[in-house]
Motif scaffolding. Structure first.
Motif, PDB file in Angstrom:
ATOM      1  N   LEU A  10       0.811  -1.215   0.000  1.00  0.00           N
ATOM      2  CA  LEU A  10       0.000   0.000   0.000  1.00  0.00           C
ATOM      3  C   LEU A  10       0.848   1.270   0.000  1.00  0.00           C
ATOM      4  CD1 LEU A  10      -2.902  -0.974   2.426  1.00  0.00           C
ATOM      5  CD2 LEU A  10      -3.093  -0.442  -0.012  1.00  0.00           C
ATOM      6  N   SER A  11       2.005   1.232   0.634  1.00  0.00           N
ATOM      7  CA  SER A  11       2.849   2.426   0.700  1.00  0.00           C
ATOM      8  C   SER A  11       3.841   2.524  -0.454  1.00  0.00           C
ATOM      9  CB  SER A  11       3.595   2.473   2.034  1.00  0.00           C
ATOM     10  OG  SER A  11       4.508   1.396   2.117  1.00  0.00           O
ATOM     11  N   SER A  12       3.928   1.502  -1.279  1.00  0.00           N
ATOM     12  CA  SER A  12       4.897   1.481  -2.374  1.00  0.00           C
ATOM     13  C   SER A  12       4.376   2.227  -3.604  1.00  0.00           C
ATOM     14  CB  SER A  12       5.190   0.030  -2.773  1.00  0.00           C
ATOM     15  OG  SER A  12       6.008   0.007  -3.921  1.00  0.00           O
ATOM     16  N   PRO A  13       5.252   2.982  -4.277  1.00  0.00           N
ATOM     17  CA  PRO A  13       4.856   3.627  -5.530  1.00  0.00           C
ATOM     18  C   PRO A  13       4.846   2.640  -6.714  1.00  0.00           C
ATOM     19  CG  PRO A  13       7.119   4.165  -5.032  1.00  0.00           C
ATOM     20  CD  PRO A  13       6.588   3.363  -3.857  1.00  0.00           C
ATOM     21  N   ALA A  14       5.411   1.454  -6.504  1.00  0.00           N
ATOM     22  CA  ALA A  14       5.490   0.448  -7.574  1.00  0.00           C
ATOM     23  C   ALA A  14       4.138  -0.227  -7.788  1.00  0.00           C
ATOM     24  CB  ALA A  14       6.536  -0.602  -7.221  1.00  0.00           C
ATOM     25  N   ASP A  15       3.945  -0.752  -8.986  1.00  0.00           N
ATOM     26  CA  ASP A  15       2.744  -1.519  -9.315  1.00  0.00           C
ATOM     27  C   ASP A  15       3.035  -2.983  -9.001  1.00  0.00           C
ATOM     28  OD1 ASP A  15       0.469  -2.660 -10.311  1.00  0.00           O
ATOM     29  OD2 ASP A  15       0.817  -2.086 -12.390  1.00  0.00           O
ATOM     30  N   ILE A  16       2.609  -3.424  -7.819  1.00  0.00           N
ATOM     31  CA  ILE A  16       2.894  -4.773  -7.350  1.00  0.00           C
ATOM     32  C   ILE A  16       1.661  -5.639  -7.578  1.00  0.00           C
ATOM     33  CG2 ILE A  16       3.491  -6.181  -5.340  1.00  0.00           C
ATOM     34  CD1 ILE A  16       4.855  -3.571  -4.230  1.00  0.00           C
ATOM     35  N   LYS A  17       1.845  -6.721  -8.314  1.00  0.00           N
ATOM     36  CA  LYS A  17       0.720  -7.586  -8.671  1.00  0.00           C
ATOM     37  C   LYS A  17       0.289  -8.410  -7.459  1.00  0.00           C
ATOM     38  CE  LYS A  17      -0.741 -10.847 -12.208  1.00  0.00           C
ATOM     39  NZ  LYS A  17      -0.337 -11.588 -13.409  1.00  0.00           N
ATOM     40  N   VAL A  18      -1.004  -8.343  -7.157  1.00  0.00           N
ATOM     41  CA  VAL A  18      -1.597  -9.120  -6.069  1.00  0.00           C
ATOM     42  C   VAL A  18      -2.769  -9.894  -6.651  1.00  0.00           C
ATOM     43  CG1 VAL A  18      -2.749  -9.009  -3.825  1.00  0.00           C
ATOM     44  CG2 VAL A  18      -0.905  -7.416  -4.343  1.00  0.00           C
ATOM     45  N   MET A  19      -2.852 -11.167  -6.276  1.00  0.00           N
ATOM     46  CA  MET A  19      -3.900 -12.048  -6.786  1.00  0.00           C
ATOM     47  C   MET A  19      -4.830 -12.467  -5.650  1.00  0.00           C
ATOM     48  SD  MET A  19      -2.993 -12.369  -9.998  1.00  0.00           S
ATOM     49  CE  MET A  19      -3.885 -13.787 -10.605  1.00  0.00           C
ATOM     50  N   TYR A  20      -6.115 -12.581  -6.002  1.00  0.00           N
ATOM     51  CA  TYR A  20      -7.099 -13.141  -5.087  1.00  0.00           C
ATOM     52  C   TYR A  20      -8.002 -14.054  -5.903  1.00  0.00           C
ATOM     53  CZ  TYR A  20     -11.349 -13.701  -2.424  1.00  0.00           C
ATOM     54  OH  TYR A  20     -12.438 -14.255  -1.794  1.00  0.00           O
ATOM     55  N   ASN A  21      -8.080 -15.305  -5.515  1.00  0.00           N
ATOM     56  CA  ASN A  21      -8.970 -16.263  -6.166  1.00  0.00           C
ATOM     57  C   ASN A  21      -8.721 -16.331  -7.685  1.00  0.00           C
ATOM     58  OD1 ASN A  21     -10.940 -18.212  -5.949  1.00  0.00           O
ATOM     59  ND2 ASN A  21     -12.618 -16.773  -6.179  1.00  0.00           N
ATOM     60  N   GLY A  22      -7.448 -16.231  -8.079  1.00  0.00           N
ATOM     61  CA  GLY A  22      -7.080 -16.343  -9.482  1.00  0.00           C
ATOM     62  C   GLY A  22      -7.208 -15.073 -10.293  1.00  0.00           C
ATOM     63  N   SER A  23      -7.616 -13.972  -9.664  1.00  0.00           N
ATOM     64  CA  SER A  23      -7.787 -12.705 -10.367  1.00  0.00           C
ATOM     65  C   SER A  23      -6.851 -11.651  -9.801  1.00  0.00           C
ATOM     66  CB  SER A  23      -9.224 -12.196 -10.223  1.00  0.00           C
ATOM     67  OG  SER A  23     -10.128 -13.113 -10.794  1.00  0.00           O
ATOM     68  N   SER A  24      -6.373 -10.765 -10.676  1.00  0.00           N
ATOM     69  CA  SER A  24      -5.509  -9.666 -10.271  1.00  0.00           C
ATOM     70  C   SER A  24      -6.366  -8.564  -9.642  1.00  0.00           C
ATOM     71  CB  SER A  24      -4.768  -9.128 -11.498  1.00  0.00           C
ATOM     72  OG  SER A  24      -3.877  -8.113 -11.124  1.00  0.00           O
ATOM     73  N   ILE A  25      -5.954  -8.085  -8.473  1.00  0.00           N
ATOM     74  CA  ILE A  25      -6.746  -7.093  -7.738  1.00  0.00           C
ATOM     75  C   ILE A  25      -5.911  -5.890  -7.330  1.00  0.00           C
ATOM     76  CG2 ILE A  25      -8.372  -8.798  -6.812  1.00  0.00           C
ATOM     77  CD1 ILE A  25      -6.419  -7.897  -4.125  1.00  0.00           C
TER      78      ILE A  25
END
Length: 59
Positions: A10-25
């Protein structure tokens, strides 16, 4: 995933990929007391939902 990593994302300026239930969120908000996040799917849909931090996967 753990709470500290969610805070870092949340505090990072980078676009960090996070997945939930097989979908990118996107993580919108962390609810530390409940170990939950408010999130929404990446893309045109803005519907938000709450999920457990433990169900999130990075990458």
């Amino acid at each position: 995933m753990d709470m500290n990593r969610v805070k870092q994302i949340l505090s990072s300026p980078a676009d960090i990929k996070v997945m939930y239930n097989g979908s990118s969120i996107w993580i919108d908000e962390l609810h530390e007391d409940q170990e939950m996040v408010t999130c929404h799917l990446r893309g045109p849909l803005e519907e938000r939902t709450q999920v457990a931090v433990s169900e999130l996967i990075e990458g």
